[in-house]
Design an enzyme around this catalytic site. Structure first.
Site, PDB file in Angstrom:
ATOM      1  N   GLY A 127      12.043 -40.450  37.606  1.00 59.99           N
ATOM      2  CA  GLY A 127      10.221 -41.274  36.985  1.00 59.99           C
ATOM      3  C   GLY A 127      10.850 -41.753  36.025  1.00 59.99           C
TER       4      GLY A 127
ATOM      5  N   LYS B 198       9.553 -48.834  37.841  1.00 53.55           N
ATOM      6  CA  LYS B 198       9.711 -49.339  38.517  1.00 53.55           C
ATOM      7  C   LYS B 198       8.222 -50.462  39.112  1.00 53.55           C
ATOM      8  CE  LYS B 198       8.522 -44.789  39.696  1.00 53.55           C
ATOM      9  NZ  LYS B 198       9.066 -44.111  39.025  1.00 53.55           N
TER      10      LYS B 198
ATOM     11  N   ALA C  38       1.714 -40.892  38.703  1.00 60.77           N
ATOM     12  CA  ALA C  38       2.580 -42.182  38.681  1.00 60.77           C
ATOM     13  C   ALA C  38       1.582 -42.555  36.999  1.00 60.77           C
ATOM     14  CB  ALA C  38       2.182 -43.418  39.933  1.00 60.77           C
ATOM     15  N   GLY C  39       3.102 -43.487  36.874  1.00 61.65           N
ATOM     16  CA  GLY C  39       2.474 -44.392  35.541  1.00 61.65           C
ATOM     17  C   GLY C  39       3.187 -45.796  35.263  1.00 61.65           C
ATOM     18  N   HIS C  40       2.532 -47.248  35.778  1.00 64.47           N
ATOM     19  CA  HIS C  40       3.833 -47.487  35.956  1.00 64.47           C
ATOM     20  C   HIS C  40       3.225 -48.789  35.054  1.00 64.47           C
ATOM     21  CE1 HIS C  40       4.505 -46.357  40.482  1.00 64.47           C
ATOM     22  NE2 HIS C  40       5.014 -45.407  39.285  1.00 64.47           N
TER      23      HIS C  40
ATOM     24  N   THR D 128       0.040 -39.392  30.615  1.00 63.19           N
ATOM     25  CA  THR D 128       0.682 -38.072  30.538  1.00 63.19           C
ATOM     26  C   THR D 128       0.910 -38.109  28.702  1.00 63.19           C
ATOM     27  OG1 THR D 128       2.114 -36.779  30.145  1.00 63.19           O
ATOM     28  CG2 THR D 128       0.496 -36.553  31.766  1.00 63.19           C
TER      29      THR D 128
ATOM     30  N   THR E 137       8.091 -32.547  41.862  1.00 62.31           N
ATOM     31  CA  THR E 137       7.003 -32.860  43.041  1.00 62.31           C
ATOM     32  C   THR E 137       6.362 -32.711  44.202  1.00 62.31           C
ATOM     33  OG1 THR E 137       4.560 -34.422  42.948  1.00 62.31           O
ATOM     34  CG2 THR E 137       7.184 -35.382  43.138  1.00 62.31           C
TER      35      THR E 137
ATOM     36  N   GLY F 121      17.170 -55.152  33.069  1.00 59.03           N
ATOM     37  CA  GLY F 121      15.969 -55.422  32.244  1.00 59.03           C
ATOM     38  C   GLY F 121      16.884 -55.542  30.459  1.00 59.03           C
TER      39      GLY F 121
ATOM     40  N   ASP G 143      19.164 -53.854  26.977  1.00 62.01           N
ATOM     41  CA  ASP G 143      18.505 -53.591  25.872  1.00 62.01           C
ATOM     42  C   ASP G 143      18.544 -52.881  24.709  1.00 62.01           C
ATOM     43  OD1 ASP G 143      16.541 -53.525  27.023  1.00 62.01           O
ATOM     44  OD2 ASP G 143      15.063 -54.241  24.880  1.00 62.01           O
TER      45      ASP G 143
HETATM   46  P1  GDP Z   1       7.500 -47.112  36.317  1.00 67.10           P
HETATM   47  O1  GDP Z   1       6.713 -44.852  36.486  1.00 67.10           O
HETATM   48  O2  GDP Z   1       9.271 -46.610  36.911  1.00 67.10           O
HETATM   49  O3  GDP Z   1       7.367 -47.780  36.471  1.00 67.10           O
HETATM   50  O4  GDP Z   1       8.075 -47.001  34.356  1.00 67.10           O
HETATM   51  P2  GDP Z   1       7.079 -46.520  33.349  1.00 67.10           P
HETATM   52  O5  GDP Z   1       6.304 -47.907  33.072  1.00 67.10           O
HETATM   53  O6  GDP Z   1       6.662 -45.111  33.134  1.00 67.10           O
HETATM   54  O7  GDP Z   1       8.082 -46.511  31.734  1.00 67.10           O
HETATM   55  C1  GDP Z   1       9.324 -48.041  32.045  1.00 67.10           C
HETATM   56  C2  GDP Z   1       8.943 -48.136  30.742  1.00 67.10           C
HETATM   57  O8  GDP Z   1       9.723 -49.389  29.775  1.00 67.10           O
HETATM   58  C3  GDP Z   1       8.047 -49.146  30.757  1.00 67.10           C
HETATM   59  O9  GDP Z   1       6.981 -49.339  28.757  1.00 67.10           O
HETATM   60  C4  GDP Z   1       7.614 -50.615  30.007  1.00 67.10           C
HETATM   61  O10 GDP Z   1       7.190 -51.062  29.740  1.00 67.10           O
HETATM   62  C5  GDP Z   1       9.445 -49.834  29.584  1.00 67.10           C
HETATM   63  N1  GDP Z   1      10.610 -51.284  30.394  1.00 67.10           N
HETATM   64  C6  GDP Z   1      11.081 -51.742  31.556  1.00 67.10           C
HETATM   65  N2  GDP Z   1      12.514 -52.205  31.392  1.00 67.10           N
HETATM   66  C7  GDP Z   1      12.536 -52.199  30.439  1.00 67.10           C
HETATM   67  C8  GDP Z   1      14.289 -53.155  29.881  1.00 67.10           C
HETATM   68  O11 GDP Z   1      14.136 -54.022  30.529  1.00 67.10           O
HETATM   69  N3  GDP Z   1      13.806 -52.912  28.454  1.00 67.10           N
HETATM   70  C9  GDP Z   1      12.793 -52.799  27.931  1.00 67.10           C
HETATM   71  N4  GDP Z   1      12.664 -52.309  26.144  1.00 67.10           N
HETATM   72  N5  GDP Z   1      11.578 -51.670  28.245  1.00 67.10           N
HETATM   73  C10 GDP Z   1      11.702 -52.330  29.819  1.00 67.10           C
HETATM   74  P1  IMO Z   2       5.962 -42.469  38.068  1.00 64.96           P
HETATM   75  O1  IMO Z   2       6.154 -43.005  39.358  1.00 64.96           O
HETATM   76  C1  IMO Z   2       7.900 -39.080  35.667  1.00 64.96           C
HETATM   77  C2  IMO Z   2       6.336 -34.932  36.788  1.00 64.96           C
HETATM   78  C3  IMO Z   2       5.762 -34.494  35.982  1.00 64.96           C
HETATM   79  C4  IMO Z   2       5.994 -32.669  35.916  1.00 64.96           C
HETATM   80  C5  IMO Z   2       6.712 -33.014  37.665  1.00 64.96           C
HETATM   81  C6  IMO Z   2       5.345 -32.754  38.986  1.00 64.96           C
HETATM   82  O2  IMO Z   2       5.318 -42.863  36.835  1.00 64.96           O
HETATM   83  O3  IMO Z   2       8.098 -42.963  37.457  1.00 64.96           O
HETATM   84  P2  IMO Z   2       3.267 -33.200  39.074  1.00 64.96           P
HETATM   85  O4  IMO Z   2       2.163 -33.928  38.072  1.00 64.96           O
HETATM   86  O5  IMO Z   2       3.445 -34.710  40.473  1.00 64.96           O
HETATM   87  O6  IMO Z   2       2.837 -32.417  40.190  1.00 64.96           O
HETATM   88  O7  IMO Z   2       4.478 -32.862  38.024  1.00 64.96           O
HETATM   89  O8  IMO Z   2       6.708 -34.914  38.247  1.00 64.96           O
HETATM   90  N1  IMO Z   2       6.293 -36.587  37.145  1.00 64.96           N
HETATM   91  C7  IMO Z   2       6.576 -37.661  36.648  1.00 64.96           C
HETATM   92  N2  IMO Z   2       7.648 -37.970  35.835  1.00 64.96           N
HETATM   93  N3  IMO Z   2       6.860 -40.334  36.275  1.00 64.96           N
HETATM   94  C8  IMO Z   2       6.674 -39.760  36.840  1.00 64.96           C
HETATM   95  O9  IMO Z   2       5.253 -40.761  38.092  1.00 64.96           O
HETATM   96  C9  IMO Z   2       6.184 -38.320  37.149  1.00 64.96           C
HETATM   97  N4  IMO Z   2       5.063 -37.949  38.893  1.00 64.96           N
HETATM   98  C10 IMO Z   2       5.074 -36.768  38.482  1.00 64.96           C
HETATM   99  O10 IMO Z   2       6.600 -34.539  34.451  1.00 64.96           O
HETATM  100  O11 IMO Z   2       7.539 -32.747  35.583  1.00 64.96           O
HETATM  101 MG    MG Z   3       5.963 -44.039  34.612  1.00 60.47          MG
END
Ligand code: GDP
Ligand code: IMO
Ligand code: MG
Length: 422
Positions: A13, A17, A40-42, A299, A237, A411, A331
């Site tokens: 995760g 994405k 999820a946290g995107h 979280t 998960t 990236g 980077d």
């Molecule tokens: P996701 O759950 O897969 O959508 O990813 P998250 O948003 O949880 O975590 C990715 C983090 O990396 C975010 O804070 C993005 O802004 C950051 N990010 C993504 N691509 C890049 C990159 O190429 N360089 C840097 N420095 N940050 C990035």
């Molecule tokens: P995104 O989409 C990172 C992890 C939790 C825990 C396990 C089970 O942002 O990549 P749950 O609450 O789903 O029962 O927790 O899965 N987990 C993630 N880790 N990114 C996520 O989503 C996650 N969604 C669940 O930390 O280890």
């Molecule tokens: Mg995330």
């Protein structure tokens, strides 16, 4: 030609994405989320502004892109409405949002059960996001879950009351506070009215779109390592974030999915418990965390950090039929000056350059075999592959060689524009 691009996490995760999905959505008619829930946290960064999505596909930010939440998502209406309100404040048109009749609902009792189950597991706890995700999928499998479509049936209130009563009995047994039945029922009757305009037969909607040659980008959630069948069970998960989950979660078939992008970082991270063979639980891991700002989008937990693991990634590429890669945070690896790639595992004097079930349960005994790289480069915000530092290219080529798929997106910073497209 209709085109469906799928964006999948290949590690644990948080690979970025959201960033890749928003980018692809800028050329897509429809953005889709069909797996997981608000675990999820995107994060999407547009001109320095950070927006975090939990349920709604991030592609909704693009004016012309419709947004769909598919049947595979478990949906907490409270979180959904918070997200809708925040997006409305940003001027996003929410009339573009369509939510599946078949998506299962998360109730307050699922959040309490999530805490209770973690408590009962003691030292074996998973480290969940505590958002009620596992218990909601459990009720779905147990055939006592309630879907959005059920809210509009005469039997909804009775079924909900039955569930609350049964769950309260369990909470009482373990000395957990019981829940206010009347409040939950009243809240969900309100949500039912507010949800109505968004509710849609999304399976038919998506197939009509394909027949009309529209383009769809499907934003995966979680990742292969967290898949309950193909990941590190039981530290996973409660759903299938891999390619099969995209199909059951949307109603799209295998032949509909034309491009499958695997997203990974130039290092690796994990939140929660569970194996992490290339983890650097030391100063290196701490440095990666600070340079990459590796704190959870959902979280806020500090993420565990380590080196990119090509053995685990090769496995993820295979099972998801990945057609190309998005490599984020190159980077960040540049700021580290030196980096390692895990290219094989050693267990009981045997060398593994591909994943094997022999590893299961023995992750802590595995010695990761690393190759060392000079990554002293500053590529922040770069957009052109040809201008990329030669050392960065060496790193990318080694990854491509092991995984046998091309890196299409690179990236070079957190902003959506900080990306090289090859
Ligand atoms: P996701 O759950 O897969 O959508 O990813 P998250 O948003 O949880 O975590 C990715 C983090 O990396 C975010 O804070 C993005 O802004 C950051 N990010 C993504 N691509 C890049 C990159 O190429 N360089 C840097 N420095 N940050 C990035
Ligand atoms: P995104 O989409 C990172 C992890 C939790 C825990 C396990 C089970 O942002 O990549 P749950 O609450 O789903 O029962 O927790 O899965 N987990 C993630 N880790 N990114 C996520 O989503 C996650 N969604 C669940 O930390 O280890
Ligand atoms: Mg995330």
């Amino acid at each position: 030609m209709a085109k469906v691009s799928v964006v999948l996490g290949l590690n644990y995760g948080d690979e970025g994405k959201g960033k890749v999905s928003t980018f692809l959505a800028s050329n897509s008619d429809i953005a889709l989320r069909c797996t997981g829930g608000n675990n999820a946290g995107h994060t999407v960064e547009l001109n320095g502004q950070k927006i975090v999505f939990h349920l709604i596909p991030s592609g909704i930010l693009n004016d012309k892109t419709e947004a769909v939440i598919g049947n595979g998502v478990v949906l907490d209406p409270k979180v959904l409405f918070e997200e809708i309100d925040a997006l409305q404040e940003l001027g996003v048109d929410l009339k573009k949002l369509h939510i599946s009749t078949r998506a299962h609902l998360i109730f307050l009792y699922h959040l309490v059960e999530d805490k209770l189950q973690e408590f009962l597991k003691g030292d074996d706890k998973v480290g969940t996001t505590a958002r009620g995700i596992g218990p909601c999928y459990m009720d779905k499998a147990n055939r006592i879950g309630l879907r959005i479509i059920d809210m509009y049936s005469d039997t909804f209130e009775n079924k909900l009351r039955r569930n609350i009563k049964n769950k309260n009995q369990i909470f009482e047994l373990y000395g957990f506070p019981t829940l206010d039945e009347e409040k939950i029922v009243a809240d969900y009757l309100n949500y039912r009215d507010r949800l109505k305009p968004y509710v849609c037969d999304t399976v038919s909607y998506l197939h009509r779109a394909i027949e009309e040659d529209k383009t769809i980008v499907c934003e995966g959630a979680q990742a292969t390592g967290l898949d309950m069948d193909l990941g590190d069970y039981p530290m996973v998960t409660s759903s299938n974030p891999t390619i099969g989950g995209i199909q059951t979660g949307s109603g799209l078939g295998a032949k509909d999915l034309t491009d499958i992008y695997g997203v990974c970082k130039a290092y690796a991270s994990r939140v929660g418990e569970g194996p992490f063979i290339s983890e650097q639980n030391n100063e290196i891991g701490d440095t990666i965390r600070e340079l990459g700002h590796e704190y959870g989008a959902t979280t806020k937990r500090p993420r565990r950090c380590g080196w990119m693991d090509l053995v685990a990634l090769k496995y993820a590429v295979r099972i998801n039929s990945i057609t190309s890669l998005a490599l984020n945070h190159l980077d960040t690896i540049g700021k580290l000056k030196r980096a390692k790639l895990c290219v094989a595992y050693k267990l009981n004097d045997k060398l593994y350059d591909e994943y094997s079930d022999d590893i299961i349960g023995h992750e802590e005994e595995v010695t990761p075999i690393y190759e060392d790289f000079d990554t002293d480069f500053d590529i922040n915000g770069q957009k052109n592959y040809d201008e990329l530092d030669e050392k960065a290219k060496v790193y990318i080529k080694r990854i491509e060689k092991h995984l046998n798929v091309p890196v299409k997106f690179i990236g070079t910073g957190p902003d959506n524009d900080d990306m090289i497209i090859r």
